[in-house]
Write a protein that holds these residues in place. Structure first.
Motif, short mmCIF file in Angstrom:
data_model
loop_
_atom_site.label_atom_id
_atom_site.label_comp_id
_atom_site.label_asym_id
_atom_site.label_seq_id
_atom_site.Cartn_x
_atom_site.Cartn_y
_atom_site.Cartn_z
N UNK A 1 0.88 -1.17 0.00
CA UNK A 1 0.00 0.00 0.00
C UNK A 1 0.92 1.22 0.00
N UNK A 2 0.35 2.40 -0.02
CA UNK A 2 1.22 3.58 -0.07
C UNK A 2 0.59 4.76 0.64
N UNK A 3 1.45 5.70 0.98
CA UNK A 3 1.01 6.97 1.51
C UNK A 3 1.30 8.05 0.47
N UNK A 4 0.27 8.79 0.10
CA UNK A 4 0.45 9.94 -0.79
C UNK A 4 0.69 11.16 0.07
N UNK A 5 1.87 11.75 -0.05
CA UNK A 5 2.20 12.96 0.69
C UNK A 5 1.82 14.15 -0.20
N UNK A 6 0.62 14.70 0.04
CA UNK A 6 0.15 15.79 -0.81
C UNK A 6 1.01 17.04 -0.63
#
Length: 766
Positions: free
Chosen positions: A387-392
């Motif tokens: 899975x991933x984290x999107x760092x906006x």
């Protein structure tokens, strides 16, 4: 002296006689060519008759449509699609309300990748005949093809939407006020930028359907100054498409495996051609996480579990291993699935979308990261999940592993390996053909090395889930053993894997030959190997078409079930009437009966899969800054605005959801289970099922869907329900939210009408 009127009458009657003569001769030629299979000429002559003699249209209509359909298939096979269109349009001028003709034309349009036109003709077919079920079923296909289904849960993900809006507003307030929205879809992110006060906004997408939706959305929101561009971002140029370089690029083009939507080459192109040298991209970066897990659900869909299979049937599967043939990854919503983490979740890599050199590194195939982790407990590794984290930006992050996230997890299957606490494993992340691939190693050995097995096969999920449905395999074994004393010489088994047929070959002393149809060479080798290990390979006959069978059969097992939860298309070469023609008069055809079952349920998850709710898209009309910092935001806003996106994208909503697994979504049963109808493909039948009155008292859930599955009666003493954990097929749900609510609030009994025709089902609230 000649009477002028008599002369005209004489000429008119003479012309009419010539026309009648042409019609008669053309009709005879049409019959002759139809009979000999020359459908092109038959169609031409039937058209002459229909155009010259409207009175004969009703007489020839059925034959005309038969010939047109065959001719259309032939033209399509020869890649003469323009001729297909001409023939159907000309024919529909003659028979504008023929449902079968309208449906078949729509089917041609759909196969030629024109879902919008197909939708128009499917709807016309249903207006002509509301009970023409092939049109209703294919309309659902066309709607799904026009607008990908992932748009609906994505737009209903309120956390995702709010996070993007906050990040966009923040950057525009900091002066990044010219914007490109890459893959705009419905235009939601562009609207966020518009409300935040961006000076200039460009939005691009390559889908004509989504661009049309975005155009309507912008017009509704008085945002027609947003420039819509019908191109991929990689094809954008200055000044043709965009007048100048922009300061801010926003995109949300990420699949479960992060890179699957070609976001990397897209961002490289944007940096090179569109983004200002001081501009930025939202999201700024992404971190991909990975963990090795033990999970029965993953295992049952990745490998054949031969130890348990042997307990269900007596076939010999020694030294055989079967793994799913997925080259990259499967995707599933595992939020309700039991997972045991064998390793702690670890960051495999981080990619910076604002660093061109980093993007170029990830754009080439090859290994991108290798990490070493230790098992934190004993267990069997059934695969890797990512899975991933999107760092906006520096403060706002979206975590796709959260329970309510619209993203699924990526699953990388592998041969299960028993490991103990403290064992070291190495996890590798690489890019292959532009997509993510993950694998792991232990003790310096590749875990997908199959040298321990004499025979290794990669096969489709359908085969694996079928063989891992031990309850069903056990029933097939019991049925075959109940026929040991029957004189069964010739057998046909149409299952994904012929357990029934092979068991008869092995244990019925009368058996001589088993027919099985497949064009999958790997599956063929697997079946042949199994037959050889039980000593019946000489009795196995694998064919490519059922009409290659030239003898009458003693028994046929018909498997007409699709893994996604519906009966297979009866128009193809596997309906029961076709098989009855292959059977001896006293032959055995199984299953004996198939029933459609149903239960009313309430589910929050199901509606989010098929239609958008405007409240999930609400924008903040005015942003309130925290007085202490321009980068922190107050959690409350003075007002909200509704964009009205739902009315446009919901034109493409469907009411039937396939490929459902009870483990993967939440629902609450609100009725007893009922038999909806017996499935008989050659019958037209209707049935009304009364679920009784349902109370609408305060705080009580009301049903919003009917969940459906099958009860398969193999024989009188052997039955199986497909809605169970570990079933070889998933089930379906029909969304009936408004209809059920209205019926219940009016105090009426809930009656569901089931209509069956051509092996298809239509379900409505009566």
């Amino acid at each position: 002296m000649i009477n002028i009127h008599q002369g005209r009458s004489h000429i008119s009657s003479k012309m009419q006689k010539e026309v009648d003569d042409i019609v008669t001769k053309s009709l005879q030629k049409a019959y002759d060519h139809d009979r000999t299979g020359n459908v092109g000429k038959a169609y031409a002559y039937y058209t002459v008759v229909a155009e010259l003699c409207p009175a004969k249209r009703s007489e020839i209509e059925e034959a005309f449509v038969d010939v047109l359909c065959q001719w259309g298939i032939q033209l399509a096979y020869e890649n003469r699609f323009e001729d297909v269109i001409l023939c159907y349009k000309r024919s529909l001028d003659i028979f504008p309300k023929n449902a079968r003709m309208l449906h078949n034309f729509a089917a041609h349009l759909l196969r030629n990748n024109d879902p919008i036109k197909a939708i128009e003709y499917f709807k016309r077919a249903l207006e002509t005949n509301p009970n023409f079920l092939p049109a209703e079923r294919n309309l659902q296909n066309a709607l799904s093809m026009a607008v990908d289904r992932w748009h609906f849960p994505m737009l209903n993900d309120k956390r995702r939407n709010n996070a993007f809006e906050r990040a966009i507003r923040k950057k525009i307030s900091q002066g990044y006020d010219t914007v490109l929205d890459v893959g705009t879809g419905t235009g939601l992110l562009s609207l966020y930028a518009h409300d935040a006060g961006a000076k200039k906004i460009y939005a691009c997408d390559c889908s004509p359907v989504m661009l049309k939706i975005a155009e309507k959305v912008f017009e509704t929101n008085d945002a027609k100054d947003i420039v819509l561009v019908s191109k991929l971002s990689s094809n954008l140029t200055i000044p043709t498409d965009i007048s100048e370089r922009v300061k801010l690029v926003v995109t949300e083009t990420f699949d479960a495996g992060l890179f699957g939507e070609h976001v990397i080459p897209s961002m490289i192109s944007v940096h090179t051609n569109i983004l200002d040298k001081n501009g930025i991209v939202i999201p700024t970066s992404a971190t991909l996480y990975v963990a090795a897990v033990e999970c029965e659900y993953i295992r049952h869909r990745s490998i054949v579990i031969f130890d348990k299979l042997r307990e269900s049937c007596s076939l010999n599967f020694d030294n055989i291993f079967v793994l799913i043939d997925e080259e990259y990854y499967d995707t599933e919503n595992l939020k309700n699935i039991k997972l045991k983490y064998i390793t702690e979740p670890a960051a495999l890599f981080t990619i910076n979308f604002n660093d061109l050199s980093d993007l170029q590194k990830f754009n080439s195939d090859g290994v991108k990261s290798i990490i070493n982790v230790k098992c934190m407990c004993d267990g069997s590794i059934d695969g890797l999940i990512t899975w991933f984290k999107l760092h906006l930006d520096e403060d706002i992050t979206i975590d796709t592993s959260e329970r309510n996230s619209c993203w699924q997890l990526a699953i990388f299957s592998a041969i299960p390996k028993l490991l103990t606490k403290g064992d070291a494993i190495m996890i590798k992340g690489e890019i292959l053909k532009g997509k993510l691939k993950c694998s792991y190693m232990s003790q310096n050995l590749e875990l997908d090395d199959c040298n321990n097995y004499a025979f290794f096969y990669r096969l489709p999920k359908e085969i694996i889930t079928f063989l891992n449905d031990f309850e069903y395999i056990k029933l097939l074994t019991e049925v075959s053993r109940s026929l040991l004393n029957k004189e069964i010489h010739t057998i046909l088994d149409t299952s994904p894997f012929p357990i029934y047929g092979l068991m008869l070959l092995k244990e019925n002393r009368h058996s001589k030959i088993l027919y099985y149809k497949t064009e999958n060479t790997v599956l063929r080798r697997f079946i042949e190997q199994t037959a050889e290990q039980i000593g019946v390979k000489d009795k196995l006959c694998i064919i490519s078409k059922y009409n290659h069978i030239t003898v009458s059969l003693d028994t046929i097992f018909v498997h007409n079930f699709d893994i996604k939860g519906e009966m297979k298309n009866y128009g193809e070469e596997h309906n029961q009437e076709f098989f009855r023609c292959l059977l001896k008069p006293n032959g055995i055809l199984l299953p004996e009966q198939i029933f459609l079952m149903g239960q009313l349920v309430f589910s929050k998850d199901l509606p989010n899969m098929v239609y958008v709710k405007d409240e999930n898209l609400e924008g903040m009309s005015k942003l309130v800054f925290d007085s202490n910092s321009e980068t922190k935001f107050n959690s409350t806003y003075d007002s909200t605005c509704c964009y009205g996106i739902a009315q446009y994208i919901n034109e493409f909503k469907i009411n039937q959801i396939f490929d459902l697994n009870s483990s993967l979504y939440l629902y609450e049963p609100l009725s007893d289970v009922n038999v909806m109808i017996e499935m008989r493909e050659n019958e037209i039948a209707e049935r009304v099922i009364n679920f009784g009155k349902i109370s609408a008292s305060n705080n009580k859930l009301l049903p919003n869907a009917l969940v459906c599955w099958y009860k398969i009666r193999l024989t009188l003493n052997h039955s199986y329900n497909t809605k169970r954990n570990g079933s070889f097929m998933n089930h379906t749900a029909i969304l009936l939210e408004d209809e059920l609510k209205n019926t219940i609030l009016q105090g009426n009994e809930v009656c569901i009408k089931v209509h069956q025709a051509e092996g298809m089902i239509q379900i409505k609230v009566k």
